[in-house]
Design a protein around this motif. Sequence first.
Motif, PDB file in Angstrom:
ATOM      1  N   ALA A 117     -44.883 -31.766  -0.600  1.00 50.72           N
ATOM      2  CA  ALA A 117     -44.225 -30.456  -0.546  1.00 50.72           C
ATOM      3  C   ALA A 117     -45.222 -29.340  -0.858  1.00 50.72           C
ATOM      4  CB  ALA A 117     -43.054 -30.410  -1.526  1.00 50.72           C
ATOM      5  N   LEU A 118     -46.098 -29.570  -1.820  1.00 49.68           N
ATOM      6  CA  LEU A 118     -47.122 -28.579  -2.149  1.00 49.68           C
ATOM      7  C   LEU A 118     -48.049 -28.342  -0.961  1.00 49.68           C
ATOM      8  CD1 LEU A 118     -48.452 -26.760  -4.284  1.00 49.68           C
ATOM      9  CD2 LEU A 118     -49.841 -28.719  -4.929  1.00 49.68           C
ATOM     10  N   ILE A 119     -48.451 -29.408  -0.296  1.00 48.04           N
ATOM     11  CA  ILE A 119     -49.296 -29.277   0.892  1.00 48.04           C
ATOM     12  C   ILE A 119     -48.553 -28.500   1.975  1.00 48.04           C
ATOM     13  CG2 ILE A 119     -50.333 -30.574   2.805  1.00 48.04           C
ATOM     14  CD1 ILE A 119     -51.087 -32.726   0.734  1.00 48.04           C
ATOM     15  N   GLY A 120     -47.260 -28.767   2.130  1.00 47.80           N
ATOM     16  CA  GLY A 120     -46.465 -28.060   3.126  1.00 47.80           C
ATOM     17  C   GLY A 120     -46.405 -26.566   2.882  1.00 47.80           C
ATOM     18  N   TYR A 121     -46.402 -26.162   1.610  1.00 45.46           N
ATOM     19  CA  TYR A 121     -46.393 -24.732   1.293  1.00 45.46           C
ATOM     20  C   TYR A 121     -47.772 -24.108   1.429  1.00 45.46           C
ATOM     21  CZ  TYR A 121     -41.628 -24.923  -0.406  1.00 45.46           C
ATOM     22  OH  TYR A 121     -40.284 -25.059  -0.474  1.00 45.46           O
ATOM     23  N   VAL A 122     -48.818 -24.876   1.180  1.00 41.31           N
ATOM     24  CA  VAL A 122     -50.173 -24.345   1.198  1.00 41.31           C
ATOM     25  C   VAL A 122     -50.737 -24.255   2.626  1.00 41.31           C
ATOM     26  CG1 VAL A 122     -52.546 -24.860   0.459  1.00 41.31           C
ATOM     27  CG2 VAL A 122     -50.665 -25.062  -1.154  1.00 41.31           C
ATOM     28  N   LEU A 123     -50.302 -25.116   3.538  1.00 41.81           N
ATOM     29  CA  LEU A 123     -50.865 -25.141   4.885  1.00 41.81           C
ATOM     30  C   LEU A 123     -50.807 -23.787   5.606  1.00 41.81           C
ATOM     31  CD1 LEU A 123     -49.919 -28.590   6.441  1.00 41.81           C
ATOM     32  CD2 LEU A 123     -52.173 -27.715   5.890  1.00 41.81           C
ATOM     33  N   PRO A 124     -49.665 -23.122   5.657  1.00 37.95           N
ATOM     34  CA  PRO A 124     -49.671 -21.821   6.340  1.00 37.95           C
ATOM     35  C   PRO A 124     -50.599 -20.807   5.670  1.00 37.95           C
ATOM     36  CG  PRO A 124     -47.430 -22.565   5.988  1.00 37.95           C
ATOM     37  CD  PRO A 124     -48.325 -23.484   5.228  1.00 37.95           C
ATOM     38  N   ALA A 125     -50.648 -20.838   4.361  1.00 35.07           N
ATOM     39  CA  ALA A 125     -51.542 -19.915   3.645  1.00 35.07           C
ATOM     40  C   ALA A 125     -52.999 -20.228   3.975  1.00 35.07           C
ATOM     41  CB  ALA A 125     -51.298 -20.011   2.145  1.00 35.07           C
ATOM     42  N   ALA A 126     -53.350 -21.501   4.014  1.00 28.77           N
ATOM     43  CA  ALA A 126     -54.721 -21.882   4.364  1.00 28.77           C
ATOM     44  C   ALA A 126     -55.051 -21.457   5.785  1.00 28.77           C
ATOM     45  CB  ALA A 126     -54.899 -23.388   4.201  1.00 28.77           C
ATOM     46  N   PHE A 127     -54.086 -21.578   6.667  1.00 28.46           N
ATOM     47  CA  PHE A 127     -54.272 -21.166   8.055  1.00 28.46           C
ATOM     48  C   PHE A 127     -54.561 -19.670   8.138  1.00 28.46           C
ATOM     49  CE2 PHE A 127     -52.197 -19.548  11.959  1.00 28.46           C
ATOM     50  CZ  PHE A 127     -53.018 -20.149  12.890  1.00 28.46           C
TER      51      PHE A 127
END
Length: 139
Positions: A117-127
């Motif tokens: 879930a943490l990765i799911g929230y961070v992915l758009p921000a990293a993008f």
Amino acid sequence: MGQVIVVVVIIMAIIGVLMSMLLLLKNEPIRGKKVSLRNFVVLILVYLTMILAFGCLYMALEMLGWSVLTEDKRKVGGSVLHLIEDTLYFSAVTLLSVGYGDITPLGIGRPIAMMQALIGYVLPAAFVVTTVIYDRRTQ
């Protein structure tokens, strides 16, 4: 022999997650374009890889005999096809939202689901961050 295959699947899932994150971080946008179709395709491929990798991880742990998911207070599974369906569904729902509560993690599945879930929230921000950083470098 079956347990060796399951362990190999777990290792491949972990490598897939790490390689996807690396791909996203190394993705450079096309010069002069702030938004490109290529960047969105990379993001979608990273999401699909994460869903499949974590789904394989949940399924491998279930096949090793570790109960990591429950559906209506009973162990997920039954047939292999139903186990695949449940683990991929849970993986997608966990990565893309906070979940619905129909399938819940337990035991070692809880920290794995939290990390997903943490990765799911961070992915758009990293993008977005990688796009902005590379955009500023080219100016």
